[in-house]
Scaffold this active site. Structure first.
Site, PDB file in Angstrom:
ATOM      1  N   ASP A 473       0.071  -0.081   4.957  1.00  0.00           N
ATOM      2  CA  ASP A 473      -0.611  -0.018   4.549  1.00  0.00           C
ATOM      3  C   ASP A 473      -1.443   1.696   5.134  1.00  0.00           C
ATOM      4  OD1 ASP A 473       0.969  -1.153   2.249  1.00  0.00           O
ATOM      5  OD2 ASP A 473      -1.481  -2.287   2.510  1.00  0.00           O
ATOM      6  N   ASP A 794      -1.871  -6.082   1.807  1.00  0.00           N
ATOM      7  CA  ASP A 794      -3.253  -6.794   1.175  1.00  0.00           C
ATOM      8  C   ASP A 794      -3.582  -6.757   0.057  1.00  0.00           C
ATOM      9  OD1 ASP A 794      -2.822  -3.822   0.369  1.00  0.00           O
ATOM     10  OD2 ASP A 794      -4.945  -3.665   1.117  1.00  0.00           O
ATOM     11  N   ASP A 798       2.001  -7.130  -2.729  1.00  0.00           N
ATOM     12  CA  ASP A 798       2.901  -7.072  -0.925  1.00  0.00           C
ATOM     13  C   ASP A 798       3.179  -8.416  -1.501  1.00  0.00           C
ATOM     14  OD1 ASP A 798       1.561  -4.669  -1.464  1.00  0.00           O
ATOM     15  OD2 ASP A 798      -0.164  -4.941  -0.091  1.00  0.00           O
TER      16      ASP A 798
END
Length: 1173
Positions: A473, A794, A798
């Site tokens: 990310d 997070d 996900d």
């Protein structure tokens, strides 16, 4: 709370109807009523509330709580609520007792065979044949009686039993301490989760487990609800209930339409207060876990020794009992949901591991089976040869007749041969291997905690060493997730750094302070740092926190403004949403006039501005061409540097005539622009270096983010993910989707294969894109090594990508509980550089195991050949059973400790990943193993056949049964052990390095173990006597033994000088899976994870092989971790089971629920779509 973990029954709510009034403990409502209320949604729920309680106020009243002030902090009252309504805690499963673990360790087949042999040997040694006939039995027993040693015959049996006991205790203690550590870790995680409740009129944060029915909880954006409740006040509250219902649309909650809030769901927008109505096992999530609890019995059965498939009947009776008693808080496959046929399948697959086996596990299992087969053959041949030789020698050559009274003596001989055979087998099977793996993993996991890696599944640690790709990310991992204002355009000037307050007109300064303080959600605030020198904490919306931070940087106080104008006094608020892309707040001024503050995306808000504040703080006209110039000179340059631009504006309204507040378009227009700010989420200082290390170590880093492509590209360049001039792709999610799908809209692997090798940045991507990319890389066959992919995530969404990846990293700070639940490793500091540490530890585990193997196999090869040839030529193994056990078990255990605890070095990051199909034993290691084995065999056979001449002592060959130990054989034993000791130092290096002492003192465990083993060896030889078949040696003999042992180090240098390429004939061993073994998917469905080794085992020698397969079983220690492993943080755990209940695939590791998403194409239950033998 930790100590409540083990008692399970006490938390159960007492059944209703205990009190005469029919209501529990004089609350005006029962647990049952509340439970049935929470099962309803929307209008039905409202109707029920009206029928039973008229409104929520009355419900509060009946639960003796106040909507405004919450509960009082009276401990007696709280305790009573816990008694009546239960605790907000879902009891975990009882841990195994030490005795259970001992029992499990005893199940090992090789140990059982040894025990049986030892007991027979003991029994026979106490049997004295009738005196006079002893002569008649031939000379076989000659020498035994003369020595007066017959009574010492029991010692060998006893010594074997004792050493078996040692092994069992060591194994059990290992398992036990691990389980204990892990539970400690979990209770720590549980205690960290807190929630805001109102008590005595003040808002306090309490641990989730302390919430009780009747608490008034404050819910806000981003919360995971820890209990069920009814909304009593809400602002624009939207909840993601997909974890319970599977509906991905956010549900709008309001007092008028749908006030029911459920545990385990996520708050996506807005804020509010809820009255807690059900906690722990009575909450919706708790109820689902109670259903899951039915799977527990089955799990216990698997945990005992794999493969016992009886007890179905009793299992079903137990089920009901279990369900009442304790809610097994494990992530179980949802058997109860899927019905009986799944259970059958479960049983078939009871010895199957998670996903595919980890890389290392697969290779080790295979290697262990190969070694086991060899050992089995050798030991069988040994026993047969010994017996044949004895029978022919005694009955044919000497012509002795078999007499009944002599039978025990002959049997004793046979038992001795059998023990020698078993000993060969014991030495052949690398008993220490599972131990080495366990120790190495457990040690690494402990140390990784210090490096901010909280490992949830042991094997993730080692898989990480093989990682070839990391999909990361952007926000919070590569960047700090602390939005900060870095550039500001104010009063006709662009400041590239935050200006000093005296550089800005005082009037403008006051305006900007009020505009930000009032027109940001009052839940967004900046709190002083926890630790000194730390950054202040940002609470609430990060963008708003950036603006509040700007106010503080300008040395102003936003809190003072908020105290003057509390939230109740705001006249009208137009909240932010994706259509408006702006937020506006209206306040009434002291003179009765109104002022509107507005903030939003600059390109949208600037269109509504007709004036702009100049340097003097006065408004002047803002014409279209001024706007164009501002876009070119201010906004575009900011965007290209990866900044988000936000415009802040205001407008005055007279008190008379009253404006039409509902006509939003007219109200938010003709604004006066105060300022445009550029907000940056800065790259973490240590990230570029960490990414460089990854790239050097052969790991490709890709950035997958939801941000726009300009920002993403700018950040990727800053991090070093992309370098100008390289051949790389940056694309947006929709573009990516278009290119990987065919005309019918189906995803095609060939199309993904064209993109992923060059893809470095995927911007504006959805979680599904992330999952598709991860799956595409894993399933790809265009590279010769199967890619091992790590993913960071997070967000709740996900989850699927984290599950799909080989290693999922969740963010410990910013991560939602669902993400943590789906992950394998939690980064406690959310920092990308911790991932690099994980890679280092992973490679270190792999290397530690290889070092140990190199050492272990040398011992094995030598011991087996010595025992085998010795037995065939001299009818007695030069190394006795007890000596072998000392060499095998103690040296193994110690060596595994010594070699498995080597600390990692940066040098590990200088090489490419080993890859899934690389052999465990490389050519260099094979060269070392065989080279040292040859050296040791030459020495030992020389000693065996001409030793007595060299040292001028009596020969120990052909000694009769029960004769006293000879110096000759003691010297052989001693030399053998000392050679192993020095070879242990050689084994520290596996890549052919010359300096084997390099960094030896950085590992105190290694040094102390080598010295300790040496000390014990001296004691055994000098004082071991009969049990160890040793007779004391003199100094000169000791020095010779030591000298020969030291020869190992010199010989090691000789071997290192032989170039590998001249040894083409050396075969590597312990490969991973060959691609052709990947079964097609239909087959995979049933058998998907029964690995290659196990399939071979089905053919008959199941008993023996289960013993050998113990490596795998013990590697399932890994599963001890998993078993207690799925985090039992009450709410944490819950969220994830529920997470996507609607499409859970059944996967056979008890502690796993695998989330599959609609587009996963693997075989059901096999997330990889590929089976990994």
């Amino acid at each position: 709370m930790g100590d409540l973990g083990n008692s399970t029954v006490d938390f159960h709510p007492k059944k209703p109807g205990m009190d005469k009034g029919g209501h529990e403990g004089d609350f005006g409502v029962t647990v049952e009523e509340l439970c049935s209320l929470m099962e309803l949604r929307g209008p039905e729920a409202l109707q029920k509330i009206q029928e039973n309680y008229t409104d929520t106020e009355t419900l509060c009243h009946r639960l003796k709580t106040s909507p405004a002030d919450g509960l009082s902090d009276n401990p007696a009252d709280l305790e009573k609520r816990r008694q009546v309504f239960g605790m907000n805690f879902i009891p975990p499963k009882k841990p195994k007792t030490f005795l259970q673990l001992v029992w499990e360790a005893l199940q090992d087949v090789t140990l059982i065979i040894l025990e049986i042999a030892a007991i027979i040997s003991l029994g026979l040694s106490f049997y004295q044949p009738p005196g006079g006939d002893s002569e008649a039995c031939g000379n076989v027993s000659a020498g035994a009686e003369d020595e007066g040693e017959a009574e010492a015959g029991w010692i060998e049996g006893a010594a074997i039993l004792l050493s078996v006991l040692c092994v069992v205790l060591v194994t059990a203690f290992n398992d036990w301490s691990k389980e204990k550590q892990f539970r400690g870790l979990q209770s720590r995680i549980e205690q960290e989760q807190r929630f805001a409740v109102v008590r005595n009129g003040t808002v306090i944060q309490i641990p989730v487990a302390e919430m009780v029915v009747g608490d008034i909880a404050q819910v806000k954006y981003g919360d995971l609800l820890p209990a069920d409740g009814v909304l009593i006040q809400g602002n624009d509250l939207k909840i993601d209930e997909s974890s319970l219902t599977g509906e991905s649309d956010h549900v709008h909650k309001s007092i008028a339409k749908d006030p029911m809030l459920l545990s385990g769901t996520h708050v996506m927008e807005g804020s509010g207060k809820m009255l807690v109505t059900a906690v722990g096992v009575n909450s919706q999530t708790g109820i689902i876990f109670t259903l899951l609890g039915a799977g527990e019995v089955e799990e216990e059965k698997k945990d005992c020794k794999k493969g016992k498939q009886d007890g179905t009947l009793e299992n079903n009776q137990n089920k009901a009992k279990k369900q009442d008693e304790a809610v097994a808080m494990e992530m179980q496959p949802l058997k109860s949901a899927e019905g009986g046929e799944v259970e059958e399948k479960e049983k078939k697959k009871s010895s199957v591991a998670k996903k595919e086996k980890s890389v290392l596990q697969g290779k080790l299992t295979k290697l262990a089976v190969q070694i086991g087969k060899a050992g089995l053959v050798m030991s069988a041949i040994t026993v047969i040869i010994l017996m044949l030789y004895f029978v022919i020698e005694t009955f044919v050559v000497q012509g002795v007749v078999w007499l009944t009274e002599c039978t025990p003596i002959y049997v004793q001989y046979f038992v001795k041969f059998f023990i020698i055979g078993v000993t060969v087998l014991v030495v052949a099977v690398p008993e220490g291997l599972p131990l080495a793996v366990t120790i190495s993993l457990a040690y690494s996991v402990k140390k990784m905690m210090k490096d901010n890696n909280l490992v949830r599944h042991l094997d993730a640690c080692e898989t990480m060493g093989n990682a070839t790709a990391i999909c990361s990310d952007k926000t919070g991992t590569l960047t700090t997730n602390r939005m900060t204002v870095v550039q500001i355009y104010i009063g006709d000037q662009l400041f590239r750094n935050i200006p000093r307050p005296d550089q800005i007109n005082p009037k403008t300064l006051e305006l900007i302070t009020s505009a930000i303080a009032v027109n940001c959600a009052y839940t967004s605030k900046i709190i002083a740092a926890d630790k000194e020198g730390g950054l202040p904490k940002q609470v609430g919306n990060k963008t708003e926190c950036a603006l509040l931070g700007l106010v503080l940087d300008l040395k102003q106080e936003y809190q003072a403004v908020r105290e003057q104008i509390p939230e109740e006094k705001l006249y009208k608020v137009y909240t932010f949403n994706s259509v408006r892309k702006s937020m506006s707040t209206v306040i009434q001024m002291p003179d009765g006039s109104f002022r509107l503050y507005s903030k939003g995306a600059s390109e949208i808000l600037l269109k509504k501005c007709s004036f702009v504040l100049g340097r003097d703080g006065e408004a002047r006209a803002f014409r279209p061409r001024d706007k164009d110039e501002m876009v070119k000179k201010v906004i575009e340059p900011m965007a290209c540097e990866g900044l988000r631009t936000i415009c802040i504006a205001y407008r005055e309204f007279p008190a008379d005539p009253m404006p039409d507040w509902d006509n939003e378009t007219d109200i938010v227009s003709n604004l006066i622009c105060i300022t445009v700010v550029g907000i940056e989420d800065p790259v973490r200082a240590e990230v570029p270096e960490a990414i460089r290390k990854c790239q050097r170590a052969g790991i490709t880093v890709r950035m997958v983010t939801g941000d726009n492509i300009n920002t993403a590209r700018a950040i990727a360049a800053k991090c070093g993910i992309i370098h100008p001039g390289d051949d790389f792709l940056c694309m947006e999610g929709k573009d990516f989707n278009r290119r990987i799908r065919n005309e019918k809209g189906e995803i095609e692997q060939e199309r993904i294969d064209k993109i992923w090798p060059k893809l470095r940045v995927l911007a504006r991507s959805s979680p599904t894109d992330k999952h598709t990319l991860v799956k595409g890389i894993i399933d790809s066959t265009i590279v010769e090594q199967r890619q091992v992919v790590a993913v960071t995530g997070d967000g709740t969404n996900d989850g699927p990508a984290l599950k799909k990846a080989d290693v999922g990293f969740a963010m410990g700070i910013a991560g939602t509980d669902v993400a943590k639940e789906a992950s394998d490793i939690i980064l406690t500091d959310d920092n990308f550089s911790s991932i690099v540490k994980a890679v280092m530890w992973g490679r270190n585990v792999y290397d530690s195991i290889s070092k140990f193997l190199q050492f272990q196999l040398t011992v094995n090869v030598v011991a087996v050949i010595v025992a085998f040839t010795g037995a065939c030529i001299t009818q007695d193994s030069p190394l006795k059973a007890v000596q072998m056990l000392w060499v095998n078990l103690i040296m193994d255990t110690f060596a595994s400790l010594a070699l498995a605890t080597e600390p990692p070095t940066e040098a590990l990051l200088l090489r490419k990943p080993y890859g899934r199909n690389n052999p465990l034993i490389s050519r260099t290691m094979m060269k070392n193993i065989l080279g040292h084995a040859v050296f040791q065999l030459i020495i030992i056979f020389t000693l065996l056949f001409v030793g007595e001449k060299i040292f001028d002592i009596d020969s120990g060959r052909n000694a009769p049964l029960h004769s006293p130990p000879s110096e000759h054989y003691t010297i052989i034993f001693n030399t053998f052990v000392l050679m192993q000791l020095f070879n242990e130092i050689n084994a520290r290096k596996i890549h052919g390095e010359r300096n084997v002492f390099d960094g030896i003192f950085s590992n105190p465990i290694f040094c102390s173990i080598v010295l300790g083993t040496f000390a014990i060896q001296i004691v055994i030889v000098q004082f071991g006597g009969k049990p160890f078949s040793c007779s004391p040696l003199n100094v000169e003999q000791w020095l010779w033994c030591l000298f020969v042992g030291m020869g190992e180090l010199v010989w090691g240098q000789v071997i290192a000088s032989v170039p590998n390429h001249q040894l083409k004939f050396l075969k590597e061993a312990g490969h991973g899976s060959a691609p052709d073994m990947i079964m097609d998917e239909d087959l995979a469905e049933d058998e998907e994870e029964i690995d290659h080794a196990e399939r071979e085992l089905r053919r008959g020698q199941i008993l023996w092989f289960r013993g050998l397969n113990r490596i795998q079983t013990q590697m399932e220690v890994v599963s001890t971790f998993k078993r207690s492993g799925s985090f039992q943080g009450a709410a944490r755990r819950r969220s994830s089971v529920l997470s996507q209940l609607h499409d859970v695939t059944n996967n056979s590791t008890p502690s796993h629920v695998v989330l599959s998403t609609a587009n996963a194409t693997g075989a059901p239950g096999n997330p990889g779509g590929e089976s990994f033998p």
